[in-house]
Motif scaffolding. Structure first.
Motif, PDB file in Angstrom:
ATOM      1  N   MET A  32     -17.911  -3.060  53.417  1.00  0.00           N
ATOM      2  CA  MET A  32     -17.694  -1.619  53.256  1.00  0.00           C
ATOM      3  C   MET A  32     -18.293  -1.114  51.947  1.00  0.00           C
ATOM      4  O   MET A  32     -18.768   0.017  51.865  1.00  0.00           O
ATOM      5  CB  MET A  32     -16.205  -1.291  53.341  1.00  0.00           C
ATOM      6  CG  MET A  32     -15.667  -1.313  54.760  1.00  0.00           C
ATOM      7  SD  MET A  32     -13.942  -0.773  54.882  1.00  0.00           S
ATOM      8  CE  MET A  32     -13.107  -2.324  54.591  1.00  0.00           C
ATOM      9  N   PHE A  37     -18.930   3.025  51.402  1.00  0.00           N
ATOM     10  CA  PHE A  37     -17.622   3.673  51.519  1.00  0.00           C
ATOM     11  C   PHE A  37     -16.951   3.753  50.151  1.00  0.00           C
ATOM     12  O   PHE A  37     -17.124   2.881  49.302  1.00  0.00           O
ATOM     13  CB  PHE A  37     -16.725   2.899  52.488  1.00  0.00           C
ATOM     14  CG  PHE A  37     -17.132   3.031  53.918  1.00  0.00           C
ATOM     15  CD1 PHE A  37     -16.721   4.125  54.670  1.00  0.00           C
ATOM     16  CD2 PHE A  37     -17.920   2.071  54.526  1.00  0.00           C
ATOM     17  CE1 PHE A  37     -17.089   4.257  56.005  1.00  0.00           C
ATOM     18  CE2 PHE A  37     -18.301   2.185  55.856  1.00  0.00           C
ATOM     19  CZ  PHE A  37     -17.882   3.282  56.598  1.00  0.00           C
ATOM     20  N   VAL A  41     -11.214   4.564  50.535  1.00  0.00           N
ATOM     21  CA  VAL A  41     -11.280   4.229  51.958  1.00  0.00           C
ATOM     22  C   VAL A  41     -11.240   2.715  52.150  1.00  0.00           C
ATOM     23  O   VAL A  41     -10.598   2.202  53.067  1.00  0.00           O
ATOM     24  CB  VAL A  41     -12.558   4.805  52.598  1.00  0.00           C
ATOM     25  CG1 VAL A  41     -12.714   4.329  54.041  1.00  0.00           C
ATOM     26  CG2 VAL A  41     -12.533   6.329  52.543  1.00  0.00           C
ATOM     27  N   PRO A 196     -10.966   5.880  57.654  1.00  0.00           N
ATOM     28  CA  PRO A 196     -12.182   6.388  58.312  1.00  0.00           C
ATOM     29  C   PRO A 196     -11.992   6.610  59.805  1.00  0.00           C
ATOM     30  O   PRO A 196     -11.152   5.960  60.440  1.00  0.00           O
ATOM     31  CB  PRO A 196     -13.199   5.279  58.049  1.00  0.00           C
ATOM     32  CG  PRO A 196     -12.379   4.041  57.927  1.00  0.00           C
ATOM     33  CD  PRO A 196     -11.091   4.475  57.260  1.00  0.00           C
TER      34      PRO A 196
END
Length: 247
Positions: A32, A37, A41, A196
Motif C-alpha cells: 500500500m 496510499f 488508510v 478505501p
C-alpha cells in the motif's frame, strides 16, 4: 486492471504469510505504501486484512490440533490491552519505516539460526507464563503502533527460546495476530477511520490466499521449510522498509 492486479498481489502476500501462521501485515503495509496510499488508510486497512487472514488460520490450525488454550492465553493477557493502546498511537512518518524495518531484520536473521536441541521438554510444557506475559505486552503495543499484527515478531522469539515447535508457533502466531489486530483496529478507529473503497475486493482476495496458505502450513510444509519461508519474508520486508528510507 490495476485494481485487480493490486488485489492479486495482496492475495499472494496472504498465501505466503499464512503458511507460517502470519497475517501478512508487513506485506500489506509495503504494498500500500508503494501504491501511494496515505498512512491514515494503510494502518486500518492492513489491520482489517490481518483480522480476516488470521481468523482463517486460527480455524485451520485449530482443526489440525495445533491451537491450545495453554500455549496462547499467556500472550493475550497483556497483548490485547496494549494492542488497543498502540492502535490509538501513531509514529511520525519518518520513524515508522526504519523502526519496523530494523525490528523485522533482527527477527529474520534470528530465524536463520539452527534450532536448539534442548527444546523438546519446553514443547511439552508450553511457553512459561511470566515471560510470555511480558512478551505479549511488549509485542502487543508494537503491533498496535505499527499495524502489522505482532505475530511476525512473536514467532522468532518463541522459536529461538524453544517454547514451541515450528507448527505450533505458526498456530500461536495466528491467534496472536487475530486478537491483537482486532484490538489495534478498535484503537485506530477512534482516531483515523479511513477505509478505501477497494477494501471489499482486497478482503476477498486475501481471504482466498489465506485459506490456501494456512492449509499448506497446517498439513504439508515441513518445520524447516516454515522457518525458511518466515525468515525470507522477514528479511525481504525489512530491506524494503529500510531501503525506502535510504532512497
Amino acid at each position: 486492471m490495476l485494481h485487480i492486479l493490486f488485489a492479486l498481489l495482496l492475495a499472494i502476500v496472504a498465501l505466503l504469510y499464512s503458511s507460517v501462521g502470519q497475517a501478512g501485515g508487513t506485506g500489506y503495509v509495503a504494498l500500500m505504501g508503494l501504491a501511494g496510499f496515505a498512512p491514515a488508510v494503510i494502518k486500518p486497512s492492513a489491520l482489517a486484512l490481518n483480522i480476516l487472514v488470521s481468523a482463517i488460520g486460527c480455524v485451520r490450525f485449530y482443526r489440525a490440533g495445533l491451537v491450545t488454550w495453554r500455549t496462547c492465553y499467556p500472550f493475550a493477557i497483556l497483548g490485547l490491552p496494549f494492542s488497543l493502546l498502540g492502535g490509538a498511537l501513531h509514529l511520525p512518518a519518518g520513524m515508522y519505516q526504519p523502526v519496523v524495518g530494523i525490528l523485522l531484520l533482527v527477527a529474520g536473521v534470528q530465524m536463520l539460526r539452527p534450532v536448539s536441541g534442548r527444546d523438546g521438554e519446553a514443547h511439552r510444557k508450553g511457553p512459561p507464563f511470566m515471560p510470555s506475559l511480558v512478551a505479549g505486552g511488549v509485542l502487543g503495543i508494537m503491533s498496535g503502533v505499527t499495524g502489522v499484527g505482532g505475530g511476525i515478531f512473536l514467532a522468532p522469539l518463541v522459536l529461538a527460546l524453544g517454547w514451541a515447535g515450528a507448527r505450533q508457533v505458526a498456530a500461536i502466531s495466528a491467534v496472536f495476530n487475530l486478537l491483537n489486530s482486532g484490538a489495534a483496529l478498535a484503537g485506530a478507529w477512534v482516531t483515523m477511520p479511513d477505509l478505501p473503497a477497494e477494501l471489499p475486493l482486497w478482503l476477498l482476495c486475501v481471504g482466498a490466499g489465506g485459506y490456501v496458505g494456512s492449509w499448506l502450513g497446517a498439513f504439508y510444509l515441513k518445520p524447516e521449510t516454515l522457518r525458511k519461508i518466515l525468515s525470507f519474508l522477514l528479511i525481504a520486508g525489512a530491506l524494503r522498509m529500510i531501503g525506502s528510507v535510504v532512497v
